[in-house]
Design an enzyme around this catalytic site. Sequence first.
Site, PDB file in Angstrom:
ATOM      1  CE  LYS A 102      -4.502  -1.432   1.732  1.00  0.00           C
ATOM      2  NZ  LYS A 102      -4.310  -2.864   2.083  1.00  0.00           N
ATOM      3  CD  GLU A 124     -11.973   5.695   2.509  1.00  0.00           C
ATOM      4  OE1 GLU A 124     -12.041   6.905   2.229  1.00  0.00           O
ATOM      5  OE2 GLU A 124     -11.513   4.837   1.740  1.00  0.00           O
ATOM      6  CB  SER A 389      -0.105  -8.032  -1.173  1.00  0.00           C
ATOM      7  OG  SER A 389      -0.872  -8.904  -0.362  1.00  0.00           O
TER       8      SER A 389
END
Length: 406
Positions: A102, A124, A389
């Site tokens: 991310k 958010e 990931s």
Amino acid sequence: MKTNEIDFNNYFKTYPDSKGYFGKYGGSYISPELQVAMDEIAEAYQTICKSRRFISELRRIRKEFQGRPTPISHFERLSDRIGTGVQLYGKREDLNHTGAHKLNHCMGEVLLASFMGKKKVIAETGAGQHGVALATAAAYFGMECDIYMGAVDIRKQAPNVARMKILGAKVIEVTDGLATLKEAVDAAFAAYSREYKDAIYCIGSVVGPHPFPMIVRDFQAVVGFEAREQFIGMTGELPDALVACVGGGSNSIGLFAGFLNDPVDIYGIEPLGRGSRMGDHAASLTYGEEGVMHGFNSIMLKDENGNPAPVYSVASGLDYPSSGPEHAFLRDIGRVKYDVVTDEETVDAFFELSRMEGVIPAIESAHAVAYAIKLARTMGKGSILINLSGRGDKDMDFIIEKYGIR
Ligand SMILES: *Cc1c(COP(=O)(O)O)cnc(C)c1O
């Protein structure tokens, strides 16, 4: 359209089109006020992302701060144990700073915000992973960071809330409705339409209105471009297959982006959770239908009334009732095959990779590992590259409590 009708040499110039469409998917279905803000971001991105200063700054950050390139590991013991001769490899996004992919798009998004002269980033978060990555990027650039989070999630995700606060972000509690992710999204969008002159909204995956599915894809593509070069360097050839998990779809599209024009089979893996009944899974591309939600057109899981259906997965990063528009497009043209694995298969793979390779995967990434193991059993020979990931530290307590040690 089918795969053989697409010009993959010019794929990134063609998709999305200027309105943000990948075929019929994507676009921007938002209020006129928000559209003004999105147009500003899209226009700024088109010029800034081509500037030499932006490109060299992003390269420097990736190398000196994030620790890129992340390596590819050959999972030899796991491959031997499967015993078909198929060799498994992992692209190690778990070794990226903060422990997941991310940060790749968060650093890009906040760099863009600073080039645009913004002072604040807004987002958010549900489980808190996106909030932590964004708070990290904001701290790096000295930017204010407002993270909207449901009161229920704040109680469940105490360590991530602490991380965000330590990093200097403001965590804003949302108490409306069920006080979870949906309400947090609404509150963050409302704040953004008030503050867009000074702030920029940072989305956590390849979802939302144009230009976000494109921007996040472009920033994540570093994973695939690195991996292609590294894999050829290691083995002298391309992998036969790629496997990545799909929630919103950012880590998977990042890996796939490097190989769309190659003779490589590509698999996106969705969470089947407890089974195929509505509410027991979050396999939107497998069981969903076309619809609009959160400002974009894609494939989504709907309830009887056409609203986003309730979803479930052992992996909180995958329980989203839709996926990015580019995935819907790649599915329709047949370039990527989407398939599912259950919670049970995933938890087995979580322990298997940990024991055999000394790598504890994020429970999201373990979905890809589970599928790669099954695929390796059917393939006979060849190689599979898995996108790892993220790392699994965040999941250990929960897995042991719910499933015990396997
Ligand atoms: C958030 C997350 C995902 C799911 O998001 P995508 O946008 O589908 O990549 C997968 N793995 C990890 C480790 C995550 O934190």
